[in-house]
Design a protein around this motif. Sequence first.
Motif, PDB file in Angstrom:
ATOM      1  N   ALA B  12     -64.781  17.869 -61.549  1.00  0.00           N
ATOM      2  CA  ALA B  12     -64.470  19.079 -60.784  1.00  0.00           C
ATOM      3  C   ALA B  12     -65.742  19.842 -60.419  1.00  0.00           C
ATOM      4  CB  ALA B  12     -63.520  19.968 -61.572  1.00  0.00           C
ATOM      5  N   ASP B  41     -62.874   6.764 -55.669  1.00  0.00           N
ATOM      6  CA  ASP B  41     -62.583   5.547 -56.434  1.00  0.00           C
ATOM      7  C   ASP B  41     -63.591   4.447 -56.145  1.00  0.00           C
ATOM      8  OD1 ASP B  41     -60.504   7.011 -57.235  1.00  0.00           O
ATOM      9  OD2 ASP B  41     -58.934   5.607 -56.635  1.00  0.00           O
ATOM     10  N   ARG B  82     -66.269   7.874 -62.980  1.00  0.00           N
ATOM     11  CA  ARG B  82     -65.443   7.020 -63.837  1.00  0.00           C
ATOM     12  C   ARG B  82     -64.645   7.864 -64.821  1.00  0.00           C
ATOM     13  NH1 ARG B  82     -68.931   1.541 -65.136  1.00  0.00           N
ATOM     14  NH2 ARG B  82     -68.708   0.728 -63.028  1.00  0.00           N
ATOM     15  N   ARG B  84     -63.481  10.658 -64.411  1.00  0.00           N
ATOM     16  CA  ARG B  84     -62.353  11.242 -63.699  1.00  0.00           C
ATOM     17  C   ARG B  84     -61.137  10.316 -63.762  1.00  0.00           C
ATOM     18  NH1 ARG B  84     -61.561   9.583 -58.704  1.00  0.00           N
ATOM     19  NH2 ARG B  84     -59.897  10.490 -57.459  1.00  0.00           N
ATOM     20  N   LEU B  85     -61.361   9.031 -63.598  1.00  0.00           N
ATOM     21  CA  LEU B  85     -60.243   8.091 -63.634  1.00  0.00           C
ATOM     22  C   LEU B  85     -59.721   7.907 -65.055  1.00  0.00           C
ATOM     23  CD1 LEU B  85     -61.321   5.321 -61.129  1.00  0.00           C
ATOM     24  CD2 LEU B  85     -59.682   7.168 -60.818  1.00  0.00           C
ATOM     25  N   ARG B  86     -60.621   7.926 -65.993  1.00  0.00           N
ATOM     26  CA  ARG B  86     -60.234   7.821 -67.399  1.00  0.00           C
ATOM     27  C   ARG B  86     -59.288   8.948 -67.773  1.00  0.00           C
ATOM     28  NH1 ARG B  86     -64.247   4.582 -70.436  1.00  0.00           N
ATOM     29  NH2 ARG B  86     -66.154   4.985 -69.309  1.00  0.00           N
ATOM     30  N   ASP B  87     -59.658  10.159 -67.361  1.00  0.00           N
ATOM     31  CA  ASP B  87     -58.934  11.340 -67.820  1.00  0.00           C
ATOM     32  C   ASP B  87     -57.731  11.690 -66.959  1.00  0.00           C
ATOM     33  OD1 ASP B  87     -60.897  11.433 -69.627  1.00  0.00           O
ATOM     34  OD2 ASP B  87     -62.032  13.045 -68.675  1.00  0.00           O
ATOM     35  N   ARG B  88     -57.558  10.944 -65.919  1.00  0.00           N
ATOM     36  CA  ARG B  88     -56.462  11.253 -64.993  1.00  0.00           C
ATOM     37  C   ARG B  88     -55.121  11.271 -65.705  1.00  0.00           C
ATOM     38  NH1 ARG B  88     -57.501  10.890 -60.538  1.00  0.00           N
ATOM     39  NH2 ARG B  88     -57.156   9.079 -59.263  1.00  0.00           N
ATOM     40  N   VAL B  89     -54.325  12.275 -65.386  1.00  0.00           N
ATOM     41  CA  VAL B  89     -53.003  12.326 -66.011  1.00  0.00           C
ATOM     42  C   VAL B  89     -52.204  11.120 -65.512  1.00  0.00           C
ATOM     43  CG1 VAL B  89     -53.224  14.782 -65.486  1.00  0.00           C
ATOM     44  CG2 VAL B  89     -51.304  13.514 -64.603  1.00  0.00           C
ATOM     45  N   PRO B  90     -51.470  10.517 -66.413  1.00  0.00           N
ATOM     46  CA  PRO B  90     -50.718   9.322 -66.050  1.00  0.00           C
ATOM     47  C   PRO B  90     -49.733   9.630 -64.922  1.00  0.00           C
ATOM     48  CG  PRO B  90     -50.560   9.757 -68.415  1.00  0.00           C
ATOM     49  CD  PRO B  90     -51.261  10.924 -67.808  1.00  0.00           C
ATOM     50  N   ASN B  91     -49.480   8.670 -64.082  1.00  0.00           N
ATOM     51  CA  ASN B  91     -48.592   8.945 -62.951  1.00  0.00           C
ATOM     52  C   ASN B  91     -47.131   8.942 -63.391  1.00  0.00           C
ATOM     53  OD1 ASN B  91     -47.608   6.382 -63.133  1.00  0.00           O
ATOM     54  ND2 ASN B  91     -48.720   5.620 -61.362  1.00  0.00           N
ATOM     55  N   GLU B  94     -45.498   5.864 -65.155  1.00  0.00           N
ATOM     56  CA  GLU B  94     -45.986   5.659 -66.511  1.00  0.00           C
ATOM     57  C   GLU B  94     -45.363   6.645 -67.484  1.00  0.00           C
ATOM     58  OE1 GLU B  94     -50.427   3.854 -66.339  1.00  0.00           O
ATOM     59  OE2 GLU B  94     -50.073   5.753 -65.336  1.00  0.00           O
TER      60      GLU B  94
END
Lengths: 276, 276
Positions: B12, B41, B82, B84-91, B94
């Motif tokens: 962010a 991405d 990277r 950011r993708l690791r911490d992304r809230v699951p969709n 999921e």
Amino acid sequence: MTTADTTPRDFAALKALIIERGKTLPKRLSQIAAFALDHPDDIAFGTVASIAEQAQVQPSSLIRFSQAMGYQGFSELQEIFRARLRDRVPNYEERIAQLREHAKSASKAHILFEGFSEAAQKSIADLGSKLEAGTLDKAVARLAAAQTIYIVGLRRSFPISSYVAYAFGKLGIRHVLIDGLGGLASNDLTFATPKDAVLAVSFTPYASETVTLVTQAARMHVPVIAITDSAFSPLARDAEIWFEVAEANFEGFRSLAATLALAMTLTVAVAEKRGS
Amino acid sequence: MTTADTTPRDFAALKALIIERGKTLPKRLSQIAAFALDHPDDIAFGTVASIAEQAQVQPSSLIRFSQAMGYQGFSELQEIFRARLRDRVPNYEERIAQLREHAKSASKAHILFEGFSEAAQKSIADLGSKLEAGTLDKAVARLAAAQTIYIVGLRRSFPISSYVAYAFGKLGIRHVLIDGLGGLASNDLTFATPKDAVLAVSFTPYASETVTLVTQAARMHVPVIAITDSAFSPLARDAEIWFEVAEANFEGFRSLAATLALAMTLTVAVAEKRGS
DNA sequence: TTGTGATTAGAATGTTTATTCCATTTTTGC
DNA sequence: GCAAAAATGGAATAAACATTCTAATCACAA
């Protein structure tokens, strides 16, 4: 490769294959199978060396594992793990639109809010996937059976303990909030008995008063229910039941959202159990 | 690197930096800035060569861009993308899948947790869509300019005010937490001047002490920033700037997650504003 | 136990990758 | 329009990397 190619091309299929064949594989490879299922993100981003270290195997084992799964090498397997993260992006266009909007207003504060929101959302989702119903039920039973509930949580955890105290007050549950006022915190547990219970909340760096109080409670055989952040926490050692809550952080500030949701759950569940 | 390190450590913040400095950068670097915002991405997964080709620049420009953002090289910048993708809230899928898994063992307490989680998530999302950058900026400016910040929030809002007090303490921002101890709350605002500010938090049913204090502050021309739940709130009437936060509720218990996220945003934003 | 095949550890290898460097081009200030 | 500075392109380089290879170890049947 003369036979038909059954090698998985997407994560779901690969996951199924790993689960199916995982147990029958040799020791080290089975170890990798377990690690891959537990830490898919680490596989996606790590290097052969870094993953090998985390999974406690040799780098070469990772290549052998990949080949056992039908791929030519590790890189090919890793691509599947990466695609999973790529596809997880929910609605790409929407995010772009968001960005555009922010580019106009370019408010630094608003970006901060987004960060804290995301940390909160992530923390809650994370706890949701880890929280075990059994632990929750045991904790609720313990607290519901207690004559008086002592609530311990200072500094960063004080918002949590003060919330619990507020809610218990509204729900008519006898409790004592230990607020450390006047530095007399340790006195407040003097009258606690094994028929009471302590609800303690603390995260690194653990407030020393909290640790002292919990140790004292354990020595007096007062059951302790703890909310903390790792198995290595001094609270986990002395608690009868404990919850691991990993709050995501943003700009060095950890969220409190997951802890708060758990605290709310406990208070209301205790009230409902007592009511019935 | 002898100067203070302001290099973003999370996505962010990096995004904010890229938006802010993007336009002023030289042609190729600005081109990369735009590409990075549009294709985060690809930055996360690509190699220097592959990204350079997609963005139509030379590989070396990517390293220069990374360095312009304050990192040592591309790899360091990539790590942010990277994470950011690791911490992304699951969709959504999921989360549903996870819910199914839990449904087996679902206990009453666990269902409560799901309810509070959902209320929290909903509240945060809701606030995110309503929060105006302008209001936020004005509030931050007011608070940052204040000599002393008086924090008012009792009962259900006390977790919020105590958190803000804790954070201000850590950030070295002069503040007074009005905790109503000893029933002397109203005395604590006696010394407030128009050069100070009041941050007040209250929701229906508004704690009478809070309302009294805010009215008093307004009469003394001390600027009031309020967090409350509707335009009809007595706080909104007296506040110079106010935020409307509609927390979702579950089983009669309103979430605090959105208010907490907003409070965190304000504290950190004020600290950052003062720092610069 | 002893022999055999499977499995593993760890060093060696060749490839990919990020980064640096410098000549060339473009922009900026006068 | 010219000199100086900044920016860029692209080849050169060094580091990081996945992969291979071989000796050592392990599991297991006879």
